[in-house]
Design a protein around this motif. Structure first.
Motif, PDB file in Angstrom:
ATOM      1  N   THR A  50      -6.576   6.107 -23.888  1.00 32.94           N
ATOM      2  CA  THR A  50      -8.020   5.908 -23.764  1.00 32.94           C
ATOM      3  C   THR A  50      -8.644   6.003 -25.147  1.00 32.94           C
ATOM      4  O   THR A  50      -8.724   7.087 -25.733  1.00 32.94           O
ATOM      5  N   THR A  53     -15.047   3.727 -27.027  1.00 27.83           N
ATOM      6  CA  THR A  53     -15.680   2.443 -26.751  1.00 27.83           C
ATOM      7  C   THR A  53     -16.170   1.806 -28.042  1.00 27.83           C
ATOM      8  O   THR A  53     -16.873   2.455 -28.817  1.00 27.83           O
ATOM      9  N   LEU A  98     -14.708  12.173 -20.318  1.00 25.47           N
ATOM     10  CA  LEU A  98     -15.342  11.409 -19.243  1.00 25.47           C
ATOM     11  C   LEU A  98     -14.771  10.002 -19.177  1.00 25.47           C
ATOM     12  O   LEU A  98     -14.482   9.489 -18.086  1.00 25.47           O
ATOM     13  N   LYS A  99     -14.568   9.394 -20.322  1.00 23.32           N
ATOM     14  CA  LYS A  99     -14.077   8.023 -20.322  1.00 23.32           C
ATOM     15  C   LYS A  99     -12.655   7.929 -19.779  1.00 23.32           C
ATOM     16  O   LYS A  99     -12.329   7.015 -19.017  1.00 23.32           O
ATOM     17  N   ARG A 100     -11.799   8.872 -20.149  1.00 27.25           N
ATOM     18  CA  ARG A 100     -10.425   8.788 -19.631  1.00 27.25           C
ATOM     19  C   ARG A 100     -10.402   9.045 -18.125  1.00 27.25           C
ATOM     20  O   ARG A 100      -9.555   8.499 -17.420  1.00 27.25           O
ATOM     21  N   HIS A 101     -11.327   9.863 -17.633  1.00 29.99           N
ATOM     22  CA  HIS A 101     -11.446  10.067 -16.192  1.00 29.99           C
ATOM     23  C   HIS A 101     -11.868   8.770 -15.519  1.00 29.99           C
ATOM     24  O   HIS A 101     -11.328   8.389 -14.470  1.00 29.99           O
ATOM     25  N   GLN A 102     -12.825   8.057 -16.114  1.00 38.62           N
ATOM     26  CA  GLN A 102     -13.282   6.788 -15.554  1.00 38.62           C
ATOM     27  C   GLN A 102     -12.183   5.740 -15.557  1.00 38.62           C
ATOM     28  O   GLN A 102     -12.151   4.860 -14.690  1.00 38.62           O
ATOM     29  N   GLU A 103     -11.273   5.830 -16.505  1.00 43.44           N
ATOM     30  CA  GLU A 103     -10.169   4.883 -16.589  1.00 43.44           C
ATOM     31  C   GLU A 103      -8.979   5.281 -15.723  1.00 43.44           C
ATOM     32  O   GLU A 103      -7.955   4.591 -15.722  1.00 43.44           O
ATOM     33  N   SER A 106      -6.916  10.723 -16.432  1.00 45.83           N
ATOM     34  CA  SER A 106      -7.453  12.079 -16.622  1.00 45.83           C
ATOM     35  C   SER A 106      -6.523  12.997 -17.403  1.00 45.83           C
ATOM     36  O   SER A 106      -6.993  13.877 -18.136  1.00 45.83           O
TER      37      SER A 106
END
Length: 276
Positions: A50, A53, A98-103, A106
């Motif tokens: 991850t 962005t 948060l971003k790795r959770h969204q992807e 986790s």
């Protein structure tokens, strides 16, 4: 702006911890100038890591803290700089977490690509105790004639190299080379003394001439298994730019001092020799 950053800029730091809470082992990518960081960031993303962005065509991190404002705002003078750094890096890790959770990643690795990462390497390493840092180094003689002078103009004073902040006024090749020298010398000195095997140097020229081997070495550094087919796929888009060895078309021998050229050689580049 992300709330923890805004809170800090408003003089209300909320994080009081000393090290990362969620992401102790990020992968950071930096360099003096661009020097191929965009390519490395894309390869890491393609492996499933991850990555931050992108906010621009160079894939710099949208999540990256507003470092100039945090360091230079006189209204924050009452907040110790170390505390400002911790608050900023805590915000960075929260965004990446948060971003790795969204992807759906986790428990996976996460990181960022910001060329100027090396400027805060000591502070980042203190906050992220297991951080791995990938530093891309490109021949400083080529970089001295580059139009990419953003780092020099923004942060040269931190290394004792003063340059005009005007976008219309280009710094001299001597100043550009001196910044490259001091920045890379500092990375190697700190990295070898403190990071040890968590520092990985990629020479841009080797990335261009031996991309598969260079990518395989990087993945090994990150303790990632990859087949020959995978490393070939990940490295297949790497191309040698025409700007390699551009310094040879300039009056470099008269421009730089003997001391500067000796320091370039000490960093692994032989002046006058083709690098790729």
């Amino acid at each position: 702006m992300f709330q923890p950053y805004q809170d800090l800029l408003d003089g209300k730091p909320g994080y009081q911890g000393e090290i990362a809470e969620y992401l102790p082992d990020p992968i950071a990518v930096g360099a003096v100038g661009g020097s191929g960081t965009r390519v490395i960031a894309q390869i890491l993303a393609d492996t499933g890591i991850t990555m931050s962005t992108p906010k621009n065509q160079s894939n710099d991190a949208l999540e990256w803290p507003p470092m100039r404002a945090l360091m230079n705002n006189p209204e924050l003078a009452g907040i110790p700089l170390t505390l400002r750094y911790r608050q900023a890096f805590n915000g960075l890790e929260k965004l990446l977490h948060l971003k790795r959770h969204q992807e759906g990643n986790s428990d996976g690795r996460a990181g960022w690509k910001v060329p100027g990462t090396h400027i805060w390497l000591e502070q980042l390493a203190a906050f992220f105790p297991q951080m791995q840092y990938i530093h891309i180094m490109r021949n400083g003689l080529d970089m001295a004639y580059s139009d990419n002078q953003q780092q020099l103009k923004l942060w040269g004073s931190l290394y004792g190299v003063e340059a005009s902040s005007s976008l219309d006024e280009k710094a001299s090749p001597e100043d550009a080379l001196e910044y490259w020298l001091r920045a890379n010398e500092k990375v190697l000195e700190f990295g070898r003394a403190t990071l040890g095997d968590r520092l990985h140097i990629i020479r841009f020229e080797e990335l261009c001439t031996a991309p598969q081997a260079t990518v395989a070495s990087m993945l090994s550094f990150l303790q990632m298994d990859a087949t020959i087919e995978e490393t070939h796929r990940l490295s297949s888009g790497i191309r040698r730019p025409a700007t390699i060895d551009r310094y040879l078309s300039n009056d470099w021998q008269s421009t730089f001092s003997k001391q500067q050229l000796a320091r370039v050689e000490a960093l692994g580049y032989l002046p006058g020799k083709h690098n790729a």
